[in-house]
Design an enzyme around this catalytic site. Structure first.
Site: not given
Length: 303
Positions: A176, A226, A296
């Site tokens: 990420r 998410s 995130e």
């Protein structure tokens, strides 16, 4: 915070129809929340994009990238300065085992083009809702695949408006993260190196992953995807579920009953509702399990 000099400079760089003033960003985010942008600018060419970036640098005004708004919360106060939106840069081309896509193209579209060309390697992306640019920034991944496995190179702009090309290795793609956000680079194009495969086998894999996504994720409501990164040795959704937080609401923002890792907009949620609910989730999980949840989803803009 608009100014005549900035608007005039933008008019010199691209058509007036590509410059929107005081534009509500809730129309451009998957949560359907967000305040106004001083300038929402939609370049149609790399040259226009470079010119806009140069203007922001020369005028010393903030420059923000919006992507397709899938993994993003824009606060209700909106965004000052220029917001770049690449909805006019969406071309996807194939050549042999290579698929090259512009930054605003949906990464799902790249996966589908690979299928059409009987190329394997992009199946994992068939359910990722973001743009190509956003997928590179986050090194997006799902179901055992990620961008770093298939990316060859990317064309990017520096914050001064200079065009550069970086290889997969130079982009420092990790979980990420990438050098793109660290160096505040702007993705214009990505080229993926794939392998020849069997059409039916590729399609079967994509159908399987699409079914898994649709059966597990609350796609019937607006959401930012998410919300939290996976904490070491844990799953964010499981921690939230075990904390008894499913269907917890702040305003119209609600922890999904279908998947605890998602926060959905059940009607007229605001960005403030989302941010408040995120903090409540983080505090509850920390108190119950002594685990810190890190977002995130990217949260930008002013309160």
């Amino acid at each position: 915070m608009t100014s005549t000099s900035v608007y005039n400079a933008l008019q010199q760089a691209l058509p007036e129809t590509n410059i929107l003033v005081d534009e509500p960003l809730k129309h451009y985010t998957h949560t359907r929340t967000g305040g106004i942008a001083d300038y929402l600018v939609l370049p149609s060419t790399y040259e226009q994009a470079s010119a806009v970036v140069s203007i922001a640098h020369q005028e010393q005004i903030p420059l923000t990238l919006l992507g397709n708004g899938s993994n993003l919360i824009v606060r209700d106060g909106g965004i000052r300065g220029i917001v770049l939106h690449f909805s006019h840069l969406t071309a996807i081309e194939a050549d042999g085992t290579r698929v090259t896509a512009q930054t605003g193209a949906p990464i799902i579209g790249v996966s589908r083009r690979a299928l059409d060309e009987k190329l394997t390697g992009m199946e994992f992306a068939c359910g990722i809702p973001g743009s190509v640019g956003g997928a590179l920034v986050m090194n997006a991944g799902a179901y055992g695949g990620e961008i770093s496995y298939v990316l060859d190179y990317a064309k990017l702009l520096t914050r001064e408006g200079t065009l550069i090309t970086l290889t997969n290795e130079e982009l420092e793609l990790a979980y990420r993260s990438s050098i793109i956000s660290k160096e505040q680079l702007i993705v214009l194009e990505a080229s993926f190196k794939l392998e020849t495969g069997d059409y039916e086998a590729i399609k079967a894999k994509m159908d399987e992953l699409t079914y898994l996504r649709e059966s597990k994720q609350p796609l019937e409501y607006p959401s930012c995807g998410s919300v939290f990164k996976r904490p070491p040795n844990h799953f964010a959704g499981k921690l939230i579920q075990d904390s008894g937080l499913q269907q917890t609401r702040v305003g119209d923002a609600e922890v999904s009953e279908k998947h605890a890792g998602f926060i959905v907009n059940r009607g007229n949620a605001t960005a403030t509702d989302y941010v408040s609910l995120i903090k409540h989730i983080q505090d509850t999980v920390r108190n119950k399990f002594n685990v810190d949840l890190h977002t995130e989803v990217k949260i930008i803009g002013e309160d």
